[in-house]
Write an enzyme that holds these catalytic residues in place. Structure first.
Site, PDB file in Angstrom:
ATOM      1  CG  ASN A   1      49.588  40.564  36.293  1.00  0.00           C
ATOM      2  OD1 ASN A   1      49.645  39.667  36.542  1.00  0.00           O
ATOM      3  ND2 ASN A   1      49.134  41.551  37.833  1.00  0.00           N
TER       4      ASN A   1
ATOM      5  CD  GLU B   1      48.702  44.934  40.644  1.00  0.00           C
ATOM      6  OE1 GLU B   1      49.484  45.207  41.178  1.00  0.00           O
ATOM      7  OE2 GLU B   1      48.030  43.734  40.251  1.00  0.00           O
TER       8      GLU B   1
ATOM      9  CB  CYS C   1      44.809  42.963  31.925  1.00  0.00           C
ATOM     10  SG  CYS C   1      43.911  43.485  32.610  1.00  0.00           S
TER      11      CYS C   1
ATOM     12  CD  GLU D   1      43.653  38.739  30.069  1.00  0.00           C
ATOM     13  OE1 GLU D   1      44.271  40.265  30.920  1.00  0.00           O
ATOM     14  OE2 GLU D   1      43.061  38.451  30.896  1.00  0.00           O
TER      15      GLU D   1
ATOM     16  CB  CYS E   1      38.803  42.082  32.952  1.00  0.00           C
ATOM     17  SG  CYS E   1      39.897  43.410  31.842  1.00  0.00           S
TER      18      CYS E   1
ATOM     19  CB  CYS F   1      41.635  41.431  28.790  1.00  0.00           C
ATOM     20  SG  CYS F   1      42.847  43.089  29.540  1.00  0.00           S
TER      21      CYS F   1
HETATM   22  N1  THU Z   1      44.282  41.355  35.728  1.00  0.00           N
HETATM   23  C1  THU Z   1      45.216  40.892  34.741  1.00  0.00           C
HETATM   24  O1  THU Z   1      46.081  41.060  34.084  1.00  0.00           O
HETATM   25  N2  THU Z   1      43.922  40.785  33.401  1.00  0.00           N
HETATM   26  C2  THU Z   1      42.943  40.341  33.635  1.00  0.00           C
HETATM   27  O2  THU Z   1      41.710  39.911  32.626  1.00  0.00           O
HETATM   28  C3  THU Z   1      42.025  40.256  35.120  1.00  0.00           C
HETATM   29  C4  THU Z   1      42.553  40.864  36.215  1.00  0.00           C
HETATM   30  C5  THU Z   1      45.379  41.974  37.043  1.00  0.00           C
HETATM   31  C6  THU Z   1      45.128  43.059  36.869  1.00  0.00           C
HETATM   32  C7  THU Z   1      45.392  43.550  37.941  1.00  0.00           C
HETATM   33  O3  THU Z   1      46.661  43.349  37.986  1.00  0.00           O
HETATM   34  C8  THU Z   1      45.512  41.974  39.019  1.00  0.00           C
HETATM   35  O4  THU Z   1      44.871  41.208  38.381  1.00  0.00           O
HETATM   36  C9  THU Z   1      44.386  42.137  40.365  1.00  0.00           C
HETATM   37  O5  THU Z   1      43.094  42.818  39.280  1.00  0.00           O
END
Ligand code: THU
Length: 134
Positions: free
Chosen positions: A41, A43, A52, A54, A85, A88
């Site tokens: 991920n 940000e 994300c 994935e 999520c 993804c």
């Molecule tokens: N996140 C992911 O990388 N993958 C997911 O499927 C769920 C959420 C990350 C996004 C964000 O940087 C952090 O988790 C909190 O939501």
């Protein structure tokens, strides 16, 4: 390349996450065309721009010319392990069918072996579109 190797790749990718806002680091690894593609991920200070793990891994595979996903592993530090999520899951469904093996790896060796179909039953796909390929 076993599921265990894929989890190891996802864990390695997780260490490269950029998650200063949530503090929640996620790594992913997809196997496609005999190769492994990693993602983490990433940000942003403008929170909604976050990518994300994935989706980052799927984009890496597609950019390398591999669109046929064979397996995916996601590494987090939660128990139970975090599933992908909704966004993804939909991205995975673009490049894989419901039998895609999904390994969720969390804290202290916690593992869940599942499939895309279990996580996203009755997925929306191109077949649901009136005009394809336009
Ligand atoms: N996140 C992911 O990388 N993958 C997911 O499927 C769920 C959420 C990350 C996004 C964000 O940087 C952090 O988790 C909190 O939501």
């Amino acid at each position: 390349m076993t599921r265990r190797d894929l989890v190891q790749a996802a864990r390695a990718a997780r260490r490269r996450a950029h998650a200063p806002y949530s503090g929640f680091r996620v790594g992913a690894a997809v196997r496609a065309g005999g190769r492994v593609f990693e993602g983490a991920n990433v940000e942003n200070a403008s929170y909604g721009l976050t990518i994300c793990a994935e989706r980052a891994a799927v984009v890496a595979a597609v950019l390398s010319g591999r669109r046929d996903l064979q397996a995916v592993a996601i590494a987090s530090a939660t128990s139970p392990p975090t599933p992908p999520c909704g966004m993804c899951l939909q991205t995975l469904a673009e490049f894989a069918g419901p039998t895609l093996p999904v390994t969720l790896a969390g804290a202290r060796g916690a593992r869940v072996e599942t499939t895309l179909g279990e996580l996203l039953p009755r997925a929306f796909g191109a077949v649901g579109l009136p005009r394809r390929g336009r």
